[in-house]
Motif scaffolding. Sequence first.
Motif, PDB file in Angstrom:
ATOM      1  N   VAL A  49       0.840  -1.185   0.000  1.00 44.50           N
ATOM      2  CA  VAL A  49       0.000   0.000   0.000  1.00 44.50           C
ATOM      3  C   VAL A  49       0.876   1.235   0.000  1.00 44.50           C
ATOM      4  CG1 VAL A  49      -1.938  -1.115   1.152  1.00 44.50           C
ATOM      5  CG2 VAL A  49      -0.193  -0.007   2.507  1.00 44.50           C
ATOM      6  N   ARG A  72       1.019   4.999   1.393  1.00 46.02           N
ATOM      7  CA  ARG A  72       0.436   5.927   2.354  1.00 46.02           C
ATOM      8  C   ARG A  72       0.620   7.340   1.835  1.00 46.02           C
ATOM      9  NH1 ARG A  72      -1.511   4.353   6.805  1.00 46.02           N
ATOM     10  NH2 ARG A  72      -1.109   6.305   7.846  1.00 46.02           N
ATOM     11  N   THR A  90     -16.656  -0.437   7.711  1.00 45.58           N
ATOM     12  CA  THR A  90     -16.125   0.178   6.499  1.00 45.58           C
ATOM     13  C   THR A  90     -15.150   1.256   6.932  1.00 45.58           C
ATOM     14  OG1 THR A  90     -18.211  -0.205   5.357  1.00 45.58           O
ATOM     15  CG2 THR A  90     -16.720   1.386   4.364  1.00 45.58           C
ATOM     16  N   SER A 128     -10.697   4.770   4.264  1.00 42.53           N
ATOM     17  CA  SER A 128      -9.971   4.550   3.008  1.00 42.53           C
ATOM     18  C   SER A 128     -10.804   3.731   2.029  1.00 42.53           C
ATOM     19  CB  SER A 128      -8.618   3.883   3.256  1.00 42.53           C
ATOM     20  OG  SER A 128      -8.789   2.573   3.734  1.00 42.53           O
ATOM     21  N   GLU A 129     -11.632   2.808   2.541  1.00 43.41           N
ATOM     22  CA  GLU A 129     -12.505   2.037   1.646  1.00 43.41           C
ATOM     23  C   GLU A 129     -13.533   2.941   0.977  1.00 43.41           C
ATOM     24  OE1 GLU A 129     -12.732  -2.468   3.402  1.00 43.41           O
ATOM     25  OE2 GLU A 129     -13.758  -0.898   4.543  1.00 43.41           O
ATOM     26  N   VAL A 141     -13.133   6.164   0.323  1.00 41.65           N
ATOM     27  CA  VAL A 141     -12.409   6.968  -0.667  1.00 41.65           C
ATOM     28  C   VAL A 141     -12.074   6.121  -1.899  1.00 41.65           C
ATOM     29  CG1 VAL A 141     -10.269   8.243  -1.094  1.00 41.65           C
ATOM     30  CG2 VAL A 141     -11.496   8.556   1.058  1.00 41.65           C
ATOM     31  N   ARG A 142     -11.623   4.879  -1.683  1.00 41.31           N
ATOM     32  CA  ARG A 142     -11.289   4.012  -2.813  1.00 41.31           C
ATOM     33  C   ARG A 142     -12.522   3.666  -3.637  1.00 41.31           C
ATOM     34  NH1 ARG A 142      -9.293  -0.600   0.049  1.00 41.31           N
ATOM     35  NH2 ARG A 142      -9.256  -1.625  -1.959  1.00 41.31           N
ATOM     36  N   ALA A 143     -13.673   3.440  -2.963  1.00 43.41           N
ATOM     37  CA  ALA A 143     -14.915   3.162  -3.687  1.00 43.41           C
ATOM     38  C   ALA A 143     -15.304   4.372  -4.531  1.00 43.41           C
ATOM     39  CB  ALA A 143     -16.029   2.810  -2.710  1.00 43.41           C
ATOM     40  N   LEU A 185     -13.235   6.491  -5.849  1.00 46.20           N
ATOM     41  CA  LEU A 185     -12.336   6.502  -7.019  1.00 46.20           C
ATOM     42  C   LEU A 185     -12.819   5.536  -8.089  1.00 46.20           C
ATOM     43  CD1 LEU A 185      -8.842   6.634  -5.290  1.00 46.20           C
ATOM     44  CD2 LEU A 185      -9.949   8.439  -6.606  1.00 46.20           C
ATOM     45  N   HIS A 186     -13.258   4.372  -7.665  1.00 41.79           N
ATOM     46  CA  HIS A 186     -13.772   3.388  -8.634  1.00 41.79           C
ATOM     47  C   HIS A 186     -15.040   3.909  -9.301  1.00 41.79           C
ATOM     48  CE1 HIS A 186     -11.107  -0.091  -7.924  1.00 41.79           C
ATOM     49  NE2 HIS A 186     -10.950   0.478  -6.747  1.00 41.79           N
TER      50      HIS A 186
END
Length: 119
Positions: free
Chosen positions: A52, A54, A82, A85-86, A88-90, A92-93
Amino acid sequence: MTKKMFDNVKVRATVTQQDVALVDRFDKADSILLKAPEPATETRPTAKKSSVIRDTFSMPPDDYARIEELRIMANKEGRSSTSKSEVVRAGLHALGLLSAQQLVEVLGRLERLVPGRKS
């Protein structure tokens, strides 16, 4: 001491059996080790564990509070935990699914922040 007398026919039969058994073992090992990987049947893609990265970034308090709202919403729908970061990543997807024009429109609605830390 006397020299044992071996029956050549029996010795050859035993050696032949051992050779067949050895070839069978190698064939079995090859079939297991050289088998092509089966396609994943899960709905979530199985990716290799990666390292990962950071990073830190700034955001307005309203956006930060929105992350918590989304975490609570996911919890109410049955997702037990949840992380921020999950979320934020979701996001982005989800942004990756937009067309270039839609992405520019969404980015245009964001509040512009002054980069860097407060002095």
